[in-house]
Scaffold this motif. Structure first.
Motif, PDB file in Angstrom:
ATOM      1  N   LEU A 115      -6.181 -26.661 -65.805  1.00  0.00           N
ATOM      2  CA  LEU A 115      -6.860 -25.173 -65.171  1.00  0.00           C
ATOM      3  C   LEU A 115      -7.828 -26.041 -64.219  1.00  0.00           C
ATOM      4  O   LEU A 115      -8.569 -24.918 -62.995  1.00  0.00           O
ATOM      5  N   VAL A 116      -7.505 -27.100 -63.746  1.00  0.00           N
ATOM      6  CA  VAL A 116      -8.275 -27.422 -62.355  1.00  0.00           C
ATOM      7  C   VAL A 116      -7.813 -27.948 -61.373  1.00  0.00           C
ATOM      8  O   VAL A 116      -7.947 -27.137 -60.013  1.00  0.00           O
ATOM      9  N   GLU A 127     -12.336 -17.954 -50.735  1.00  0.00           N
ATOM     10  CA  GLU A 127     -11.442 -16.866 -51.827  1.00  0.00           C
ATOM     11  C   GLU A 127     -12.438 -17.158 -53.228  1.00  0.00           C
ATOM     12  O   GLU A 127     -13.006 -17.701 -53.098  1.00  0.00           O
ATOM     13  N   LEU A 128     -12.380 -15.670 -53.924  1.00  0.00           N
ATOM     14  CA  LEU A 128     -12.770 -15.713 -55.328  1.00  0.00           C
ATOM     15  C   LEU A 128     -12.210 -15.595 -55.902  1.00  0.00           C
ATOM     16  O   LEU A 128     -11.416 -15.398 -56.335  1.00  0.00           O
ATOM     17  N   CYS A 129     -13.287 -16.352 -57.224  1.00  0.00           N
ATOM     18  CA  CYS A 129     -12.339 -16.560 -58.996  1.00  0.00           C
ATOM     19  C   CYS A 129     -13.576 -16.010 -59.308  1.00  0.00           C
ATOM     20  O   CYS A 129     -14.959 -16.058 -59.435  1.00  0.00           O
ATOM     21  N   SER A 141     -15.202 -26.428 -61.508  1.00  0.00           N
ATOM     22  CA  SER A 141     -14.465 -27.931 -60.856  1.00  0.00           C
ATOM     23  C   SER A 141     -13.659 -27.520 -60.076  1.00  0.00           C
ATOM     24  O   SER A 141     -13.113 -28.282 -58.922  1.00  0.00           O
ATOM     25  N   GLY A 142     -12.441 -27.039 -61.464  1.00  0.00           N
ATOM     26  CA  GLY A 142     -11.499 -26.438 -60.193  1.00  0.00           C
ATOM     27  C   GLY A 142     -11.956 -25.505 -58.922  1.00  0.00           C
ATOM     28  O   GLY A 142     -11.035 -25.460 -58.245  1.00  0.00           O
ATOM     29  N   VAL A 143     -12.582 -24.573 -58.611  1.00  0.00           N
ATOM     30  CA  VAL A 143     -12.855 -23.597 -57.800  1.00  0.00           C
ATOM     31  C   VAL A 143     -13.611 -24.278 -57.008  1.00  0.00           C
ATOM     32  O   VAL A 143     -13.840 -24.344 -55.774  1.00  0.00           O
ATOM     33  N   ALA A 144     -14.333 -25.483 -57.121  1.00  0.00           N
ATOM     34  CA  ALA A 144     -15.066 -26.546 -56.020  1.00  0.00           C
ATOM     35  C   ALA A 144     -14.381 -26.604 -55.668  1.00  0.00           C
ATOM     36  O   ALA A 144     -14.812 -27.198 -53.957  1.00  0.00           O
TER      37      ALA A 144
END
Length: 397
Positions: A115-116, A127-129, A141-144
Motif C-alpha cells: 500500500l505504501v 500528481e493526485l491520489c 504515508s505512501g502518497v507523502a
C-alpha cells in the motif's frame, strides 16, 4: 577521540521526513503503555492486531521448513512460484477469479508494504491520489513519500460508506491517477456490493485512474455473507490491483505475508521496485504461507464464527447501556457513534482515562470520521462485555 567540533556536527533529515503523517497508532500504543505501567487493567479495543494464535498446522509447516537448507539461501527475488500458485488457487476457489501466478501475483512484506509502495510506483510529485475519508492512515504515508497530493472521498452513512464518484470535481477526476478503496472497510466495517465495483471499473476506465483495492478483511463476513472481491468485477484487472494479506484471515499479522494481485503491468512494476529493496521473504515462511492457503480452511470458518459471536455479545451489551449502533457485516471492527456533547477525541479520552477502555477516535482516520470511535472485536466476549459495563457506569448514554 573527542573532535570538539564547533559548530557541533548536525544530522539533517531529508525534507520528506517532515512531510510524513503522524503515526496515529503509535500514539494509541503510548497511551495504553502509560496506563498499564500505572497498574491499571486496560481493555484495549483500539488496535487491529488479531488476538488469536496462528493455526497449529501452519506453525508446524514453518518448523518443518526451517530445517530445509534450500530455504537458508536467498529466496528468488520475486518469491517462490509455489506460493504464488497457492494464492491463485485460493482466489479461484473463494472468488472465482482467475490469476496467472507468474504475471498477476506479487509477494509483499505484508499488505501495508504494498500500500505504501504503490503511490511511489505510479505517482509523480504533485500528481493526485483519491483516498477514502475515513480510511486507513497508511494510504497517506505512501502518497507523502511520493510527494504527490491527496483528495479525500467522503464515506458517509447515508451512502452506505461508499464514495460518491459524481461528487468528485471534473478537475480532480482528470488529475487523479490512483484511487484507494477498502472493503470490508477499516474503520467503518462497511461492505461493498459487486455493483459498486462494476461502477468503479467504469469510472476508472473513463478517467484513467488506477484502482487499488485493499482487501485485508476479505475473508471476514458475517451472517453467512462472503465479502466481494474487486477482481470479481468484469474488467477489474484492466484498471487495477487488489491487496490481500494473511494477517487477518489466518492470524498471521507478525509473519508479514501479503500479496498484490491483478493488472500484470502494475505487478511487474511492484516486482521491479522490490528487486531493489528486498530478496523476498524467508523461504520457510513462504512454505508456511502456502500451507495456510492450500491446507484445511476450517480454521478460517472457526475464526469468523468467533468474531461473529463477539460482535453479537458486544453489541447486545452496548444496547443494554443505551449505546445503539449498527452491527458490522464484515471486518473485525465496530464503528460506534459518540454521544452528544463529545468529539471523537474527547470521548476516546474519557473512555481511556475514566473507564480504562481504549477505542480509536474516528478523526484519526480522516475528517469524516469525526463523531465516531472504532472498537476492535479482538478480546474475549467477557472482556468486551466488561468494557461495555465500564462505559455504562460513565452515565453518558
Amino acid at each position: 577521540m573527542n573532535l570538539n567540533l564547533n559548530p557541533p556536527f548536525e544530522i539533517r533529515p531529508a525534507d520528506i521526513m517532515a512531510q510524513l503523517p503522524t503515526q496515529f497508532f503509535a500514539t494509541l500504543v503510548g497511551n495504553v503503555s502509560r496506563l498499564t505501567a500505572q497498574g491499571h487493567d486496560v481493555i484495549n479495543l483500539g488496535q487491529g492486531n488479531p488476538d488469536q494464535p496462528t493455526p497449529a498446522h501452519i506453525v508446524a509447516r514453518l518448523k518443518e521448513a526451517a530445517d530445509n537448507p534450500q530455504y537458508h539461501k536467498y529466496s528468488p527475488f520475486s518469491g517462490y512460484s509455489f506460493l504464488k500458485e497457492a494464492i491463485a488457487k485460493r482466489y479461484k476457489e473463494d472468488y472465482q477469479v482467475d490469476l496467472d501466478p507468474e504475471t498477476e501475483v506479487a509477494i509483499l512484506f505484508g499488505g501495508k508494504t504494498g500500500l505504501v509502495e504503490l503511490p511511489q510506483i505510479l505517482l509523480n510529485p504533485g500528481e493526485l491520489c483519491l483516498v477514502p475519508d475515513p480510511g486507513y492512515p497508511d494510504y497517506w504515508s505512501g502518497v507523502a513519500l511520493a510527494r504527490a497530493e491527496m483528495k479525500f472521498m467522503p464515506l458517509v452513512e447515508s451512502n452506505d460508506y461508499l464514495p460518491d464518484y459524481s461528487a468528485i470535481s471534473d478537475r480532480d477526476k482528470e488529475r487523479a491517477r490512483l484511487m484507494f478503496l477498502n472493503y470490508p472497510n477499516n474503520p467503518t466495517s462497511a461492505d461493498a456490493p459487486l455493483s459498486f465495483y462494476e461502477e468503479t471499473v467504469a469510472f476508472a476506465a473513463q478517467h484513467g485512474i488506477v484502482v487499488a483495492s485493499d482487501f485485508a478483511y476479505g475473508a471476514i463476513g458475517f451472517d453467512g455473507h462472503r465479502p466481494v472481491s474487486f477482481l470479481q468485477a468484469e474488467g477489474a484487472k484492466d484498471v487495477g490491483i487488489e491487496f490481500y494479506t494473511l494477517s487477518k484471515t489466518y492470524n498471521m499479522a507478525g509473519w508479514r505475508v501479503g500479496f498484490a494481485l491483478g493488472n500484470a503491468r502494475i505487478i511487474s512494476l511492484i516486482n521491479q521496485l522490490q528487486d531493489h529493496m528486498y530478496v523476498s521473504l524467508f523461504g520457510g515462511i513462504q512454505s508456511a504461507a502456502a500451507e495456510a492457503l492450500t491446507g484445511p480452511q476450517d480454521c478460517v470458518r472457526d475464526l469468523i464464527s468467533v468474531y461473529q459471536s463477539r460482535r453479537d455479545a458486544f453489541h447486545d451489551a452496548l444496547k443494554g447501556i443505551g449505546w445503539n449502533a449498527a452491527k458490522p457485516t464484515g471486518s473485525f471492527f465496530s464503528w460506534l457513534p459518540v454521544p452528544k456533547g463529545f468529539t471523537s477525541v474527547s470521548f476516546a479520552n474519557l473512555l481511556l482515562e475514566e473507564a480504562h477502555v481504549v477505542m480509536a477516535p474516528g478523526v484519526g482516520f480522516g475528517a469524516h470520521g469525526e463523531g465516531y470511535v472504532r472498537a476492535g472485536l479482538l478480546s474475549s466476549e467477557e472482556r468486551l462485555q466488561e468494557a461495555a459495563a465500564r462505559i455504562g457506569k460513565l452515565g453518558v448514554f
